[in-house]
Each structure stands twice: as C-alpha cells, then as structure tokens.
Write an enzyme that holds these catalytic residues in place. Structure first.
Site, PDB file in Angstrom:
ATOM      1  N   TYR A  60     -67.969 -10.050 -55.991  1.00 21.25           N
ATOM      2  CA  TYR A  60     -67.276 -11.147 -56.694  1.00 21.25           C
ATOM      3  C   TYR A  60     -66.844 -12.257 -55.740  1.00 21.25           C
ATOM      4  O   TYR A  60     -66.866 -13.436 -56.080  1.00 21.25           O
ATOM      5  CB  TYR A  60     -66.120 -10.585 -57.538  1.00 21.25           C
ATOM      6  N   ARG A 113     -69.834 -14.458 -55.461  1.00 20.40           N
ATOM      7  CA  ARG A 113     -70.096 -15.280 -56.668  1.00 20.40           C
ATOM      8  C   ARG A 113     -69.057 -16.391 -56.807  1.00 20.40           C
ATOM      9  O   ARG A 113     -69.349 -17.496 -57.244  1.00 20.40           O
ATOM     10  CB  ARG A 113     -70.141 -14.374 -57.911  1.00 20.40           C
ATOM     11  N   GLN A 127     -69.948 -15.699 -72.200  1.00 25.67           N
ATOM     12  CA  GLN A 127     -70.006 -14.417 -71.482  1.00 25.67           C
ATOM     13  C   GLN A 127     -69.916 -14.683 -69.973  1.00 25.67           C
ATOM     14  O   GLN A 127     -69.834 -13.753 -69.185  1.00 25.67           O
ATOM     15  CB  GLN A 127     -71.309 -13.683 -71.785  1.00 25.67           C
ATOM     16  N   HIS A 141     -65.818 -12.161 -71.182  1.00 23.00           N
ATOM     17  CA  HIS A 141     -65.999 -11.207 -70.083  1.00 23.00           C
ATOM     18  C   HIS A 141     -65.146 -11.593 -68.885  1.00 23.00           C
ATOM     19  O   HIS A 141     -65.396 -11.122 -67.770  1.00 23.00           O
ATOM     20  CB  HIS A 141     -67.481 -11.146 -69.674  1.00 23.00           C
ATOM     21  N   CYS A 152     -53.276  -6.636 -60.643  1.00 28.56           N
ATOM     22  CA  CYS A 152     -53.031  -5.334 -60.014  1.00 28.56           C
ATOM     23  C   CYS A 152     -53.203  -4.232 -61.063  1.00 28.56           C
ATOM     24  O   CYS A 152     -52.565  -4.273 -62.127  1.00 28.56           O
ATOM     25  CB  CYS A 152     -51.596  -5.309 -59.467  1.00 28.56           C
ATOM     26  N   THR A 156     -78.580 -16.804 -73.683  1.00 31.04           N
ATOM     27  CA  THR A 156     -78.240 -15.386 -73.531  1.00 31.04           C
ATOM     28  C   THR A 156     -79.399 -14.533 -74.002  1.00 31.04           C
ATOM     29  O   THR A 156     -80.060 -14.834 -74.981  1.00 31.04           O
ATOM     30  CB  THR A 156     -76.946 -15.009 -74.282  1.00 31.04           C
ATOM     31  N   SER A 157     -79.623 -13.431 -73.274  1.00 30.29           N
ATOM     32  CA  SER A 157     -80.725 -12.519 -73.633  1.00 30.29           C
ATOM     33  C   SER A 157     -80.315 -11.648 -74.810  1.00 30.29           C
ATOM     34  O   SER A 157     -81.111 -10.889 -75.353  1.00 30.29           O
ATOM     35  CB  SER A 157     -81.069 -11.620 -72.436  1.00 30.29           C
ATOM     36  N   ALA A 161     -82.069 -25.288 -71.875  1.00 33.89           N
ATOM     37  CA  ALA A 161     -80.964 -25.711 -72.759  1.00 33.89           C
ATOM     38  C   ALA A 161     -80.561 -27.163 -72.509  1.00 33.89           C
ATOM     39  O   ALA A 161     -80.126 -27.861 -73.431  1.00 33.89           O
ATOM     40  CB  ALA A 161     -79.769 -24.789 -72.539  1.00 33.89           C
TER      41      ALA A 161
END
Ligand code: BV8
Length: 236
Positions: free
Chosen positions: A57, A60, A94, A112, A120, A180-181, A225
């Site tokens: 993360y 990303r 998402q 998500h 925490c 989105t798939s 898109a």
C-alpha cells in the site's frame, strides 16, 4: 434519450484510472499478475506478513501521489455529469485512489476504502495516512505496536456504505458501470440486483472489452472510458 431529472448510479472500477497511468488488477501485467490476493489483500496476509502488506500500500500511495498521475477525461466527464445532473446522483467507486475527487466529483462512496486513512485494529483510532505504514508504528491512543493498517476493505471484510448503496439502487433509473471487470462482489452483483428488482432501469456498461456481465446491460459502449464516456455525456 437520457433524462437528467432521473436518478443515476455510477459504479467505477480500476479501468477508469487506467488512462491516468494506474494499473488495473486483472488485466495482463496488472496488480494480480505481480501479487497474489492472498498475500496482500486479506487480514490473514496482514497478520502473517504485515510489512509486506504495508509496503504494497505504501507503493500504491506513492504512485497515486506522483505528480504525473492526474484525473483523465473519464473522471472529468463523471464530475461534469454530477454538476449538470438534476435528479439524484451517486458515484460508487471500488478504487482507492483520489482521482474522482481531484476531477471534482463530490457525492462519492469509496466502497473498498481509500489510501487517505489508516486505523488502529486495537482501539480503532483513525489516522490521516500521510506517513509510511510500518510495523514499528506505535498507536498514539492505545500504545499498541504494529496494529495500524490501511483503511481499505480486504477480501472477506465488509465493504463500506452498503446500506446507502442498496437504498440508492432501489430508486435507480440509470446505472453506469465504468471500467470494472465485474468480478468482485458485492459490487459485481449490483447489475444482477437491478435486473432482478428494477425492470425499468437503463443499464449501460463502459469497458474496453465485453465482460462476463455484458449481456445484463441495455448497452455496452466498447472503448476507452475517456472516449466512450465523453461521447455519452456530450449526447445528454
Ligand atoms: C465481502 C481492496 C462479506 C483495496 C479489493 C464467490 C462468489 C461470490 C463472492 C465471493 C466468492 N468467494 C468470495 C467472495 C467474496 C469476495 C469476492 O467477490 N471474491 C471474488 C474474487 C469472487 N468479496 C469480498 O470478499 C468482499 N467482501 O464479500 O464481505 C461480508 C459481509 C458482511 C460482513 C463481513 C463480510 C470484499 C471485496 C473487496 C476486496 N478488496 N480491493 C485495494 O487493494 O485496491 S477488490 C479489488 O477488485 C479492487 O477494489 C478493485 O477495484 C476490485 C474490482 O476490480 P476492478 O476494479 O473491476 O478491476 P479489474 O482489474 O478486475 O478490471 C478492470 C476493468 O477495466 C477490466 O474489465 C478492463 O477491461 C477495464 N478497462 C481497462 N482499461 C479501461 C477499461 N475500461 C474502460 N476504459 C479503459 N481505459
């Protein structure tokens, strides 16, 4: 003809950020080609190898904050649509990036989670994620070590905003599924839900390919898109 006085629900996935340079999950060379879901996107993975998940993360987040990563016309067209919409409008993404916000979208549910916060797991203290996630991090409130995790929804965890989402689906007149798939539930089930409960809704899919749910849509607009949405929004 799209009536802007109706209620519109827009669902986006990783494909809407692809043209901004953020890789998707399930395409060739996507995230899941380089990482296994069970190694980075479950609570078990975090317990087993917390720093590996933290770094997944951290990377990303770094990429998302990279100056070169900007909203693309798909994000901008969705924000334009919100500005001119007269009925009720909801964008559910998402994605955990902040490109919809950067493009000016306001009514967003990140089902998500996002890379903006951490919390925490011991005392639920919430943090703005403006630091590198690290197993040596000591929680300021409960002093526990290594319990602070990114505030995203992993597999097996409950997505955010589901009450609001299904309330809106029950009054949706127009549904756009963008980039989105339609593989991950419950998001992938929204189109099934609409087909079962809402015969009148207009259902549009925007993707570079057909997906395994394409036959459930009124129409699929095939192409990037940034182009297909541009045409769609300009026709309104
Ligand atoms: C839950 C975290 C219950 C953040 C993610 C069997 C059947 C049904 C369901 C399940 C099952 N087994 C397990 C489940 C449940 C599971 C699931 O659905 N698994 C799947 C794999 C079968 N779901 C869950 O676990 C969910 N939780 O069910 O909880 C519960 C209920 C109550 C109480 C407690 C528990 C949680 C799911 C969330 C997981 N977290 N991400 C992060 O790291 O990012 S999922 C991950 O996949 C991302 O969020 C991503 O957004 C999401 C979906 O992927 P897409 O966005 O669609 O991306 P993808 O690469 O797949 O596709 C991109 C598309 O874009 C492609 O189609 C491509 O063609 C297109 N594209 C590319 N370029 C463009 C384009 N389109 C247009 N223009 C372009 N330029």
């Amino acid at each position: 003809m799209i009536d802007i006085k109706k209620n519109i629900f827009i669902l986006t996935g990783a494909g809407v950020s692809k043209e901004s340079g953020i890789e998707t999950f399930r395409e060739k060379d996507g995230l899941w080609d380089n990482f296994r879901i069970e190694d980075v996107c479950t609570i078990e993975a975090f317990i087993k190898n917390p720093q590996f998940v933290n770094d997944f993360y951290n990377q990303r987040k770094k990429k998302m904050n990279d100056l070169k990563v900007k909203p693309n016309p798909a994000h901008e067209k969705i924000a334009n649509l919100e500005n001119k919409w007269q009925g009720e409008f909801l964008l559910v993404t998402q994605n955990i990036d902040n490109l919809h916000e950067k493009a000016g979208s306001k009514k967003i549910i990140h089902m998500h989670g996002t890379l903006e916060h951490a919390y925490c797991m011991n005392c639920n203290e919430k943090y703005k994620l403006d630091f590198e996630l690290n197993v040596d991090f000591i929680c300021k409130r409960c002093n526990s070590k290594g319990q602070v995790r990114v505030d995203v929804v992993w597999f097996g965890e409950q997505p955010k905003g589901l009450d609001l989402i299904y309330n809106f689906l029950n009054k949706t007149d127009i549904f756009l599924s963008v980039g989105t798939s339609n593989n991950v539930y419950p998001a992938a089930g929204f189109i099934d839900y609409l087909n079962k409960t809402n015969r009148k809704a207009e259902l549009y899919e925007f993707n570079i390919d057909k997906t395994n749910k394409s036959e459930l849509f009124t129409k699929s607009f095939i192409g990037p898109a940034s182009e297909t949405l541009k045409k769609f929004v300009s026709s309104i």
